[in-house]
Write a protein that holds these residues in place. Structure first.
Motif, PDB file in Angstrom:
ATOM      1  N   ARG A  14      -1.194 -14.437  -1.552  1.00  0.00           N
ATOM      2  CA  ARG A  14      -1.361 -13.034  -1.173  1.00  0.00           C
ATOM      3  C   ARG A  14      -0.528 -12.154  -2.093  1.00  0.00           C
ATOM      4  NH1 ARG A  14       0.970 -15.878   2.664  1.00  0.00           N
ATOM      5  NH2 ARG A  14      -0.892 -15.846   3.964  1.00  0.00           N
ATOM      6  N   HIS A  15      -0.769 -10.862  -2.001  1.00  0.00           N
ATOM      7  CA  HIS A  15      -0.091  -9.898  -2.860  1.00  0.00           C
ATOM      8  C   HIS A  15       1.413  -9.903  -2.612  1.00  0.00           C
ATOM      9  CE1 HIS A  15       0.758  -6.163  -4.958  1.00  0.00           C
ATOM     10  NE2 HIS A  15      -0.490  -6.115  -5.374  1.00  0.00           N
ATOM     11  N   ARG A  29       2.513 -15.839  -9.637  1.00  0.00           N
ATOM     12  CA  ARG A  29       1.955 -15.985  -8.298  1.00  0.00           C
ATOM     13  C   ARG A  29       0.749 -16.922  -8.322  1.00  0.00           C
ATOM     14  NH1 ARG A  29      -0.024  -9.812  -8.344  1.00  0.00           N
ATOM     15  NH2 ARG A  29      -1.779  -9.994  -9.747  1.00  0.00           N
ATOM     16  N   ARG A  30       0.476 -17.536  -9.454  1.00  0.00           N
ATOM     17  CA  ARG A  30      -0.699 -18.395  -9.595  1.00  0.00           C
ATOM     18  C   ARG A  30      -0.565 -19.617  -8.697  1.00  0.00           C
ATOM     19  NH1 ARG A  30      -4.520 -19.307 -13.799  1.00  0.00           N
ATOM     20  NH2 ARG A  30      -6.220 -20.480 -12.819  1.00  0.00           N
ATOM     21  N   SER A  31      -1.578 -19.900  -7.939  1.00  0.00           N
ATOM     22  CA  SER A  31      -1.595 -21.108  -7.114  1.00  0.00           C
ATOM     23  C   SER A  31      -2.975 -21.728  -7.173  1.00  0.00           C
ATOM     24  CB  SER A  31      -1.217 -20.784  -5.656  1.00  0.00           C
ATOM     25  OG  SER A  31      -2.191 -19.964  -5.065  1.00  0.00           O
ATOM     26  N   GLY A  92      -4.784  -7.687 -13.035  1.00  0.00           N
ATOM     27  CA  GLY A  92      -3.535  -8.244 -12.535  1.00  0.00           C
ATOM     28  C   GLY A  92      -3.169  -7.811 -11.128  1.00  0.00           C
ATOM     29  N   ASN A  93      -3.978  -6.957 -10.515  1.00  0.00           N
ATOM     30  CA  ASN A  93      -3.712  -6.482  -9.156  1.00  0.00           C
ATOM     31  C   ASN A  93      -4.548  -7.286  -8.165  1.00  0.00           C
ATOM     32  OD1 ASN A  93      -2.074  -4.292 -10.142  1.00  0.00           O
ATOM     33  ND2 ASN A  93      -3.974  -3.251 -10.711  1.00  0.00           N
ATOM     34  N   LEU A  94      -3.884  -7.911  -7.185  1.00  0.00           N
ATOM     35  CA  LEU A  94      -4.597  -8.741  -6.224  1.00  0.00           C
ATOM     36  C   LEU A  94      -5.346  -7.901  -5.193  1.00  0.00           C
ATOM     37  CD1 LEU A  94      -2.233 -11.736  -5.392  1.00  0.00           C
ATOM     38  CD2 LEU A  94      -4.143 -11.640  -6.984  1.00  0.00           C
ATOM     39  N   GLN A  95      -6.428  -8.482  -4.694  1.00  0.00           N
ATOM     40  CA  GLN A  95      -7.222  -7.845  -3.653  1.00  0.00           C
ATOM     41  C   GLN A  95      -6.512  -7.959  -2.304  1.00  0.00           C
ATOM     42  OE1 GLN A  95     -11.060  -9.636  -3.161  1.00  0.00           O
ATOM     43  NE2 GLN A  95     -11.667  -8.285  -1.491  1.00  0.00           N
ATOM     44  N   PRO A 115     -14.496  -4.794  -3.300  1.00  0.00           N
ATOM     45  CA  PRO A 115     -13.136  -5.307  -3.097  1.00  0.00           C
ATOM     46  C   PRO A 115     -12.112  -4.200  -3.324  1.00  0.00           C
ATOM     47  CG  PRO A 115     -14.037  -6.118  -5.167  1.00  0.00           C
ATOM     48  CD  PRO A 115     -15.150  -5.393  -4.474  1.00  0.00           C
ATOM     49  N   VAL A 116     -11.072  -4.168  -2.487  1.00  0.00           N
ATOM     50  CA  VAL A 116     -10.002  -3.175  -2.599  1.00  0.00           C
ATOM     51  C   VAL A 116      -8.767  -3.854  -3.175  1.00  0.00           C
ATOM     52  CG1 VAL A 116      -8.503  -1.576  -1.365  1.00  0.00           C
ATOM     53  CG2 VAL A 116     -10.887  -1.814  -0.674  1.00  0.00           C
ATOM     54  N   PHE A 117      -8.219  -3.281  -4.233  1.00  0.00           N
ATOM     55  CA  PHE A 117      -7.064  -3.853  -4.921  1.00  0.00           C
ATOM     56  C   PHE A 117      -5.822  -2.985  -4.697  1.00  0.00           C
ATOM     57  CE2 PHE A 117     -10.942  -4.745  -7.331  1.00  0.00           C
ATOM     58  CZ  PHE A 117     -10.949  -6.125  -7.300  1.00  0.00           C
ATOM     59  N   LEU A 118      -4.669  -3.629  -4.712  1.00  0.00           N
ATOM     60  CA  LEU A 118      -3.396  -2.932  -4.543  1.00  0.00           C
ATOM     61  C   LEU A 118      -2.631  -2.943  -5.855  1.00  0.00           C
ATOM     62  CD1 LEU A 118      -1.041  -1.645  -3.028  1.00  0.00           C
ATOM     63  CD2 LEU A 118      -0.449  -3.900  -2.116  1.00  0.00           C
ATOM     64  N   ASP A 119      -2.421  -1.754  -6.418  1.00  0.00           N
ATOM     65  CA  ASP A 119      -1.628  -1.589  -7.627  1.00  0.00           C
ATOM     66  C   ASP A 119      -0.221  -1.174  -7.213  1.00  0.00           C
ATOM     67  OD1 ASP A 119      -0.478  -0.975 -10.036  1.00  0.00           O
ATOM     68  OD2 ASP A 119      -1.951   0.528 -10.640  1.00  0.00           O
ATOM     69  N   SER A 120       0.765  -2.011  -7.522  1.00  0.00           N
ATOM     70  CA  SER A 120       2.153  -1.742  -7.132  1.00  0.00           C
ATOM     71  C   SER A 120       2.925  -0.966  -8.186  1.00  0.00           C
ATOM     72  CB  SER A 120       2.895  -3.058  -6.859  1.00  0.00           C
ATOM     73  OG  SER A 120       2.291  -3.767  -5.817  1.00  0.00           O
TER      74      SER A 120
END
Length: 235
Positions: A14-15, A29-31, A92-95, A115-120
């Protein structure tokens, strides 16, 4: 696994923003998760033909979005109003969620689910200090309006920027609460840029729905029989 055991609905990755203070400690964060089926699914001509989930002990149940069909040539056609991008991650931003599609009855076309992505690391200038600060923001990627058959894709923000330091508790709970609140009434200041975005937003990891055994909003059930020798990889 022991006879009768099962694996509950879950997410392997997860993000970072949803993991709390420790989310950004690791360099990657790669799994990668995988499983291989060893089950005897029967002797029929079709793989898995003799498998009965109630008798033999289960199967792989997935919940794909009904109106997300980026790679399905049979449905990603003129019946949809637009196109979207691959789910999972973007730049690079996870959904973290979905912006659910809706049916348009007049012309029988379908608004696709995005899909909705979160840019931190959204570049936000603090109005009080004038300093640039990284903030969080939600976005989708949709086809840019135009007259050509191959319009470019562009980012469309569905929320304003916010700082996780100002969010009490879990980020996912915060997003879920604000989406519900802003769907029904005006809120000042709002998080979502309009109430339509708030109504259509659905979390990817909606644990409240999971605990109830509910099907995720906008999803359909797709089961996979555990055919012997099948390798399933989750990236």
């Amino acid at each position: 696994s022991a006879p009768g055991s099962s694996l509950a609905r879950h997410m392997d990755e997860r993000h970072e923003e949803t993991k709390g203070p420790r989310g950004w400690l690791l360099p990657s964060r790669r799994s990668l998760s995988w499983l291989i089926y060893l089950s005897d699914t029967g002797e029929g001509d079709i793989a898995g033909e003799g498998w009965d989930a109630r008798i033999n002990g289960g199967l792989l149940r997935t919940f794909p979005q009904k109106h997300y069909r980026q790679h399905d040539e049979t449905t990603n056609n003129s019946s949809y109003l637009e196109k979207t991008v691959d789910c999972g991650s973007h730049n690079g931003n996870l959904q973290v969620g979905w912006l659910l599609g809706y049916e348009i009855e007049e012309n029988e076309q379908q608004s696709i689910t995005h899909p909705v992505f979160l840019d931190s690391w959204f570049d936000f200038t603090n109005p009080y200090t004038g300093m640039a600060e990284p903030h969080c923001i939600l976005y989708i990627v949709r086809e840019k309006p135009g007259q050509t058959d191959h319009n470019p894709m562009e980012i469309e923000y569905i929320t304003g920027p916010w700082s996780t330091e100002a969010v009490p508790g879990n980020v996912l709970e915060f997003l879920h609460t604000r989406a519900e609140l802003e769907s029904d009434q005006p809120v000042s200041p709002p998080l979502f840029l309009n109430s339509k975005y708030a109504r259509q937003f659905s979390l990817l990891e909606d644990r409240q729905a999971w605990m109830k055994g509910s099907i995720p909003d906008g999803a359909e059930i797709e089961d996979f029989v555990p055919t012997r020798g099948t390798l399933v990889v989750f990236d």
